[in-house]
Design a protein around this motif. Sequence first.
Motif, PDB file in Angstrom:
ATOM      1  N   GLU A 196       0.822  -1.206   0.000  1.00 22.15           N
ATOM      2  CA  GLU A 196       0.000   0.000   0.000  1.00 22.15           C
ATOM      3  C   GLU A 196       0.860   1.263   0.000  1.00 22.15           C
ATOM      4  OE1 GLU A 196      -2.378  -0.807   3.443  1.00 22.15           O
ATOM      5  OE2 GLU A 196      -3.768  -2.068   2.322  1.00 22.15           O
ATOM      6  N   MET A 197       1.996   1.239   0.699  1.00 23.08           N
ATOM      7  CA  MET A 197       2.902   2.395   0.694  1.00 23.08           C
ATOM      8  C   MET A 197       3.406   2.674  -0.712  1.00 23.08           C
ATOM      9  SD  MET A 197       5.107   1.833   4.220  1.00 23.08           S
ATOM     10  CE  MET A 197       6.448   2.804   3.583  1.00 23.08           C
ATOM     11  N   ARG A 198       3.725   1.638  -1.458  1.00 24.25           N
ATOM     12  CA  ARG A 198       4.224   1.827  -2.819  1.00 24.25           C
ATOM     13  C   ARG A 198       3.129   2.332  -3.747  1.00 24.25           C
ATOM     14  NH1 ARG A 198       7.327  -1.102   0.070  1.00 24.25           N
ATOM     15  NH2 ARG A 198       9.524  -1.397  -0.429  1.00 24.25           N
ATOM     16  N   LEU A 199       1.908   1.844  -3.561  1.00 26.56           N
ATOM     17  CA  LEU A 199       0.798   2.363  -4.363  1.00 26.56           C
ATOM     18  C   LEU A 199       0.548   3.835  -4.051  1.00 26.56           C
ATOM     19  CD1 LEU A 199      -1.762  -0.582  -4.278  1.00 26.56           C
ATOM     20  CD2 LEU A 199      -0.281   0.127  -6.166  1.00 26.56           C
ATOM     21  N   GLU A 200       0.652   4.211  -2.793  1.00 20.55           N
ATOM     22  CA  GLU A 200       0.481   5.611  -2.415  1.00 20.55           C
ATOM     23  C   GLU A 200       1.579   6.476  -3.035  1.00 20.55           C
ATOM     24  OE1 GLU A 200       0.119   8.484   1.521  1.00 20.55           O
ATOM     25  OE2 GLU A 200       0.179   6.325   1.786  1.00 20.55           O
ATOM     26  N   ALA A 201       2.802   5.957  -3.073  1.00 20.35           N
ATOM     27  CA  ALA A 201       3.904   6.704  -3.685  1.00 20.35           C
ATOM     28  C   ALA A 201       3.643   6.931  -5.175  1.00 20.35           C
ATOM     29  CB  ALA A 201       5.225   5.952  -3.478  1.00 20.35           C
ATOM     30  N   MET A 226       1.793  10.542  -9.625  1.00 15.36           N
ATOM     31  CA  MET A 226       0.808  10.895 -10.654  1.00 15.36           C
ATOM     32  C   MET A 226       0.164  12.246 -10.343  1.00 15.36           C
ATOM     33  SD  MET A 226       0.983   8.544 -12.910  1.00 15.36           S
ATOM     34  CE  MET A 226       2.711   8.333 -12.507  1.00 15.36           C
ATOM     35  N   LEU A 227      -0.091  12.519  -9.072  1.00 16.07           N
ATOM     36  CA  LEU A 227      -0.641  13.814  -8.675  1.00 16.07           C
ATOM     37  C   LEU A 227       0.332  14.931  -9.023  1.00 16.07           C
ATOM     38  CD1 LEU A 227      -2.876  15.447  -7.310  1.00 16.07           C
ATOM     39  CD2 LEU A 227      -1.755  14.992  -5.124  1.00 16.07           C
ATOM     40  N   SER A 228       1.610  14.715  -8.728  1.00 12.30           N
ATOM     41  CA  SER A 228       2.633  15.711  -9.074  1.00 12.30           C
ATOM     42  C   SER A 228       2.682  15.934 -10.574  1.00 12.30           C
ATOM     43  CB  SER A 228       4.010  15.249  -8.587  1.00 12.30           C
ATOM     44  OG  SER A 228       4.038  15.190  -7.192  1.00 12.30           O
ATOM     45  N   LEU A 229       2.559  14.869 -11.326  1.00 13.29           N
ATOM     46  CA  LEU A 229       2.579  14.971 -12.781  1.00 13.29           C
ATOM     47  C   LEU A 229       1.384  15.780 -13.279  1.00 13.29           C
ATOM     48  CD1 LEU A 229       4.268  13.979 -15.169  1.00 13.29           C
ATOM     49  CD2 LEU A 229       2.833  11.947 -15.229  1.00 13.29           C
ATOM     50  N   CYS A 230       0.221  15.554 -12.686  1.00 12.17           N
ATOM     51  CA  CYS A 230      -0.980  16.316 -13.071  1.00 12.17           C
ATOM     52  C   CYS A 230      -0.818  17.801 -12.769  1.00 12.17           C
ATOM     53  CB  CYS A 230      -2.200  15.788 -12.328  1.00 12.17           C
ATOM     54  SG  CYS A 230      -2.727  14.172 -12.867  1.00 12.17           S
ATOM     55  N   VAL A 288       9.633   9.822 -13.963  1.00 12.92           N
ATOM     56  CA  VAL A 288       8.387   9.515 -13.256  1.00 12.92           C
ATOM     57  C   VAL A 288       7.854   8.157 -13.724  1.00 12.92           C
ATOM     58  CG1 VAL A 288       5.963  10.188 -12.978  1.00 12.92           C
ATOM     59  CG2 VAL A 288       7.762  11.901 -12.744  1.00 12.92           C
ATOM     60  N   ALA A 289       7.903   7.903 -15.009  1.00 15.83           N
ATOM     61  CA  ALA A 289       7.411   6.630 -15.551  1.00 15.83           C
ATOM     62  C   ALA A 289       8.226   5.452 -15.035  1.00 15.83           C
ATOM     63  CB  ALA A 289       7.433   6.671 -17.076  1.00 15.83           C
ATOM     64  N   ILE A 290       9.536   5.587 -15.005  1.00 19.16           N
ATOM     65  CA  ILE A 290      10.398   4.505 -14.522  1.00 19.16           C
ATOM     66  C   ILE A 290      10.146   4.244 -13.036  1.00 19.16           C
ATOM     67  CG2 ILE A 290      12.800   3.887 -14.016  1.00 19.16           C
ATOM     68  CD1 ILE A 290      13.506   5.398 -16.670  1.00 19.16           C
ATOM     69  N   ALA A 291      10.096   5.307 -12.247  1.00 19.51           N
ATOM     70  CA  ALA A 291       9.839   5.148 -10.809  1.00 19.51           C
ATOM     71  C   ALA A 291       8.478   4.502 -10.572  1.00 19.51           C
ATOM     72  CB  ALA A 291       9.918   6.499 -10.104  1.00 19.51           C
ATOM     73  N   SER A 292       7.493   4.907 -11.329  1.00 18.39           N
ATOM     74  CA  SER A 292       6.148   4.346 -11.184  1.00 18.39           C
ATOM     75  C   SER A 292       6.133   2.862 -11.538  1.00 18.39           C
ATOM     76  CB  SER A 292       5.156   5.097 -12.074  1.00 18.39           C
ATOM     77  OG  SER A 292       5.048   6.438 -11.654  1.00 18.39           O
ATOM     78  N   ARG A 293       6.819   2.506 -12.613  1.00 14.91           N
ATOM     79  CA  ARG A 293       6.867   1.100 -13.033  1.00 14.91           C
ATOM     80  C   ARG A 293       7.501   0.230 -11.953  1.00 14.91           C
ATOM     81  NH1 ARG A 293      10.558  -2.092 -15.285  1.00 14.91           N
ATOM     82  NH2 ARG A 293      12.018  -0.413 -15.691  1.00 14.91           N
ATOM     83  N   ASP A 352       6.887  -3.641  -7.507  1.00 16.15           N
ATOM     84  CA  ASP A 352       7.110  -3.999  -6.102  1.00 16.15           C
ATOM     85  C   ASP A 352       5.785  -4.246  -5.388  1.00 16.15           C
ATOM     86  OD1 ASP A 352       9.810  -3.631  -6.517  1.00 16.15           O
ATOM     87  OD2 ASP A 352       9.998  -1.892  -5.185  1.00 16.15           O
ATOM     88  N   ALA A 353       4.824  -3.350  -5.598  1.00 18.54           N
ATOM     89  CA  ALA A 353       3.521  -3.496  -4.945  1.00 18.54           C
ATOM     90  C   ALA A 353       2.854  -4.791  -5.384  1.00 18.54           C
ATOM     91  CB  ALA A 353       2.635  -2.292  -5.264  1.00 18.54           C
ATOM     92  N   SER A 354       2.932  -5.103  -6.658  1.00 19.54           N
ATOM     93  CA  SER A 354       2.335  -6.335  -7.167  1.00 19.54           C
ATOM     94  C   SER A 354       2.978  -7.556  -6.514  1.00 19.54           C
ATOM     95  CB  SER A 354       2.506  -6.387  -8.683  1.00 19.54           C
ATOM     96  OG  SER A 354       1.975  -7.579  -9.195  1.00 19.54           O
ATOM     97  N   ASP A 355       4.311  -7.581  -6.456  1.00 24.67           N
ATOM     98  CA  ASP A 355       5.009  -8.692  -5.816  1.00 24.67           C
ATOM     99  C   ASP A 355       4.620  -8.813  -4.341  1.00 24.67           C
ATOM    100  OD1 ASP A 355       6.280  -9.203  -8.195  1.00 24.67           O
ATOM    101  OD2 ASP A 355       8.242  -8.460  -7.552  1.00 24.67           O
ATOM    102  N   LEU A 356       4.559  -7.677  -3.661  1.00 23.14           N
ATOM    103  CA  LEU A 356       4.197  -7.689  -2.244  1.00 23.14           C
ATOM    104  C   LEU A 356       2.780  -8.207  -2.029  1.00 23.14           C
ATOM    105  CD1 LEU A 356       5.905  -4.362  -1.270  1.00 23.14           C
ATOM    106  CD2 LEU A 356       6.308  -6.542  -0.101  1.00 23.14           C
ATOM    107  N   PHE A 357       1.830  -7.772  -2.864  1.00 27.68           N
ATOM    108  CA  PHE A 357       0.458  -8.262  -2.733  1.00 27.68           C
ATOM    109  C   PHE A 357       0.379  -9.766  -2.977  1.00 27.68           C
ATOM    110  CE2 PHE A 357      -1.291  -3.835  -3.375  1.00 27.68           C
ATOM    111  CZ  PHE A 357      -1.946  -3.791  -2.160  1.00 27.68           C
TER     112      PHE A 357
END
Length: 105
Positions: free
Chosen positions: A38-43, A48-52, A69-74, A79-84
Amino acid sequence: MLNSHIPPRLEDAVCLTEAECILIDPRADGDTLFEQAEMRLEAVSNLMLSLCQLDTPGASADARDLANVAIASRILLADASDLFLVARKTVNRQKAPAKWGARHG
């Protein structure tokens, strides 16, 4: 058997992504894993908010900023997917003995 449940070793940690890899401690409990995901999804959401907000007058970003931004998001989303995935397996594994005992106890 006293040692019927052998604790996992750090060497058995999980890495599910192909390129970048988050090392997930197999001893972590499900709640901790979900919290980290969840922390990674929030990040990513914050990125995305900053980008907007770059659409506001006076703000600007070049192609390099957008790529970063795209690389960091990916990476954060991987990471979030693996953690879930690991958290879900961990929670299911923790529930399994209780279900088995209730049926066969």
